[in-house]
Design an enzyme around this catalytic site. Sequence first.
Site: not given
Length: 427
Positions: A223, A399-401, A403
Amino acid sequence: MAKEIVIPDIGDFDSVEVIEVLVEAGDTIAAEDSLISVESDKATMEIPAPEGGVVVEVNVAVGDQVSQGSLILLLEPGGDAPAVETPVTQKNTPAPAASQPAPAPQPVAASLQQHRPSPTAKIDETSFARAYASPSVRKFARELGVDLGRVAGSGRKGRVIKDDVKAFVKQVLTQGTGSGSGLAVAPMPEIDFSQWGEVETQKLSKINKLTGKFLHRNWVTVPHVTQFDQADITELDALRKSMAAEYKDKGIKITMLAFLIKAVVAGLRELPRFNASLDASGENLILKHYFNIGIAVDTPDGLVVPVVRDADSKSLVDIATELGDISQKARDKKLKPSDMQGGCMTISSLGGIGGTQFTPIVNAPEVAILGVSRHKMTPVWNGENFEPRLMLPLSLSYDHRVVDGADGARFTSFMGRVLADANGLVK
Ligand code: CAO
């Protein structure tokens, strides 16, 4: 007594490279089990075991050059292990003498015919046939109903190895297969474009195909968020120019990229979650205490990402020197797979080409990539008047998982601060 198992007659090839060693000391093997894969300019072959037993010692390693008669391994013969797919004639063969050559190897294409696709598996036979993998990996993929064409290879030259197939299955199982939580996409229709005008078909390069697979995987599984920012590099550029003049005679090009690598290392120290990878289960974060920075390099054959290792312990001039070597090697196709492994974060600089911003794709399992666009002299308000400042656009995809948005903005702000104080980056 242990027997020497050697390379059998492999046709016209004098010396071929070992690209996979499929057994190790202590393994119990059956006759016909594949021992090693070798590759010549023309074909990839697996060398099967002439008989079953226990492997005492393996005498070849990946990268070795071998020819007929070269020692592969020492085998303690034993009849316990059942033979798999062994023709009756060979099962009845009397015990061979020492230095027994292995049976003739099987070319990849031939072995393809031997296995029928599982009726339940949706395998695209064309892409399965094109996949770069050994017969035993093909067989393994067939057994699991895996379409090899969809598996990204992590072996040498992008070869799909057994672990890649396992990782693919794991990924499918954890993500769902097409309905519910998984990603369901309609297949791309096959279109004859020539119905609308003249066309030509160009083969994709190996690098194009390989990077395409990885980029696609990263695009759909990570993501992404991209944080845009601008760094004031007015002083940095002046310093770079003066250093460039100083080092020109020594043949060293002091580039902006060298400063950026130092700045990214500082950013990784400041915000350690950027220097991390999720493990395969997705439940643990592996924090790295080393600082290897990948550099996207555009070559005529496609994109490659060599890595500057231990950039934290190198000076700006060391890095600039290394960058010159790396870019040259990349363009001369001399990079080894190990030169492109172990990166912590990647920089993709399009500044020399143009553009104002872009959204780079994270080079997973890294969790962030810094995109850099063309700098521009810009009027900046200093509280009293507009000042001309050289501004560098930054595009940080992460990577929004791993950061969150606040850290994304913190990272680019921090980059802005360290790039503005360029003297601190020289050591
Ligand atoms: N803004 C304006 N000009 C820039 C600049 C920037 N941000 N960065 C570099 N330049 C200028 C340099 O000053 C230099 O100009 P001169 O030739 O007049 O001195 C020129 O561009 C070339 O710069 P450089 O030699 O420093 O090389 P580079 O750092 O720009 O590029 C490399 C090196 C290997 C990154 C590059 O060749 C490359 O391959 N870039 C493409 C990477 C890519 O394809 N990324 C896409 C990946 S998809 O995510």
